[in-house]
Design an enzyme around this catalytic site. Structure first.
Site, PDB file in Angstrom:
ATOM      1  N   HIS A 195       1.753   4.088 -10.114  1.00  0.00           N
ATOM      2  CA  HIS A 195       2.439   4.426  -8.852  1.00  0.00           C
ATOM      3  C   HIS A 195       3.335   5.667  -8.973  1.00  0.00           C
ATOM      4  O   HIS A 195       3.803   6.171  -7.956  1.00  0.00           O
ATOM      5  CB  HIS A 195       3.277   3.255  -8.357  1.00  0.00           C
TER       6      HIS A 195
ATOM      7  N   ASP B 205      -6.575  -2.186 -11.002  1.00  0.00           N
ATOM      8  CA  ASP B 205      -5.367  -2.926 -10.608  1.00  0.00           C
ATOM      9  C   ASP B 205      -5.502  -3.343  -9.127  1.00  0.00           C
ATOM     10  O   ASP B 205      -6.195  -2.675  -8.352  1.00  0.00           O
ATOM     11  CB  ASP B 205      -4.167  -1.997 -10.789  1.00  0.00           C
TER      12      ASP B 205
ATOM     13  N   HIS C   7      -3.386  -3.069  -6.895  1.00  0.00           N
ATOM     14  CA  HIS C   7      -2.705  -2.073  -6.047  1.00  0.00           C
ATOM     15  C   HIS C   7      -3.369  -0.702  -6.192  1.00  0.00           C
ATOM     16  O   HIS C   7      -3.880  -0.369  -7.266  1.00  0.00           O
ATOM     17  CB  HIS C   7      -1.240  -1.946  -6.468  1.00  0.00           C
TER      18      HIS C   7
ATOM     19  N   ASP D 297      -3.635  -7.777 -12.222  1.00  0.00           N
ATOM     20  CA  ASP D 297      -3.148  -8.489 -11.041  1.00  0.00           C
ATOM     21  C   ASP D 297      -4.244  -8.619  -9.982  1.00  0.00           C
ATOM     22  O   ASP D 297      -4.027  -9.191  -8.918  1.00  0.00           O
ATOM     23  CB  ASP D 297      -1.894  -7.818 -10.460  1.00  0.00           C
TER      24      ASP D 297
HETATM   25 ZN   LIG Z   1      -0.599  -3.733  -9.560  1.00  0.00          ZN
END
Ligand SMILES: [Zn+2]
Length: 310
Positions: free
Chosen positions: A124, A161, A163, A248
């Site tokens: 991120h 991931d 995200h 995740d």
């Molecule tokens: Zn993540």
């Protein structure tokens, strides 16, 4: 032809308080690996070194480096509402990015593939901003490092991931030499990652987002992943593959709503390795991102590392 594991207990000193991204994550992972004695003794164990400012600044502004350093020196507990830090976090983050570069060194030497078990995670972190538990973008720094130090013309980053890796996408959005593939839950944090985000200018077509709705079946998820790899391989045979290895996206993660099982990570890892065997002499660097279910995380990572070492 071996698999290297880059890890340092110093990663446990990045203290985040009551937070899903906490030191227990690495403890359960290392414990699961150690309990598999056959696997543990087969791995080549390496310690990381801190990344240089020059290597960070190929991806991030000096202002960001200075900001993190200054916040840690003043013992400020947060970069933003999501992203907790402590006095050691600046040094730990530099060691995490350094671990990813040590993994790159290994695969350009005589090691087949490598995994860096690090925290904080990185995907991120944008060129100018730390966010989403991430301080520096470990995989982005590793990709640039491979280009500068080993002449890797084409680096493929595969981010599984749950995200979207908005930071990695932003850093390479205009760059045709680094392909960014992401499968992720969408719409979801951080809000980016629609299929229409494909890169810009010379980088148009070297970003591929596969947004998946919450609850997408593991079969449909894995089929989308396989199809994406096939499509990329035709136009972008990579010299190095880096996995933004977030777990995740496994079923039952408290921060995600996707449905992958350990067997899917085994299959996906092997698909990436097959692609690397065809184009990049087997070179795969895997770098830990998310994964927050402490009951399952150790076994999922053990499955992934077992596939890398197979
Ligand atoms: Zn993540």
């Amino acid at each position: 032809m071996t698999t290297a594991l880059v890890y340092d207990p110093f990663f446990l000193t990045h203290q985040t308080g009551h937070h899903p991204e906490n030191p227990e994550r690495l403890k359960v992972i290392v414990s699961a690996l150690q309990q598999d004695e056959t696997l543990w003794t087969r791995l080549r164990h390496l310690s990381p070194r801190q990344v240089s400012d020059d290597d960070i600044m190929r991806c991030h502004s000096f202002r960001l480096i200075d900001q993190i350093k200054s916040l840690c020196e003043r013992n400020v507990p947060f970069v933003d509402l999501d992203t907790a830090i402590c006095a050691q976090s600046f040094d730990v983050a530099k060691l995490a990015a350094g671990a990813a570069t040590v993994a790159v060194d290994e695969v350009f030497d005589d090691t087949r593939n490598a995994i860096a078990l690090v925290r904080p995670p990185g995907h991120h972190a944008t060129s100018n901003r730390a966010m989403g538990f991430c301080l520096f973008n470990n995989v982005a720094i590793a990709a640039r490092y491979a280009q500068v130090h080993y002449g890797a013309d084409r680096v493929l980053i595969i981010d599984w991931d749950v995200h979207h890796g908005n930071g990695t996408q932003e850093i390479f959005y205009h760059d045709p030499s680094v392909f960014y593939l992401s499968t992720h839950q969408y719409p979801y944090y951080p809000g980016t990652g629609s299929a229409t985000e494909r890169g810009l200018d010379k980088g148009e077509g070297t970003t591929l987002n596969i947004p998946l709705s919450e609850g997408t079946s593991a079969d449909a998820h894995r089929e989308a992943f396989t199809a994406a790899l096939k499509a990329i391989e035709k136009h972008f045979p990579p010299d190095l593959i880096i996995i933004s290895a977030g777990f995740d996206s496994r079923r039952g993660d408290p921060l995600g709503g996707l449905m992958l099982e350990d067997a899917d990570f085994d299959e996906m890892t092997k698909q990436v390795m097959d692609m690397a065997d065809r184009h990049s002499a087997g070179r795969v660097v895997s770098v830990l991102e998310g994964g927050y279910n402490l009951d399952t995380l150790g076994e999922t990572v053990r499955t992934h590392v077992t596939a890398l070492a197979s």
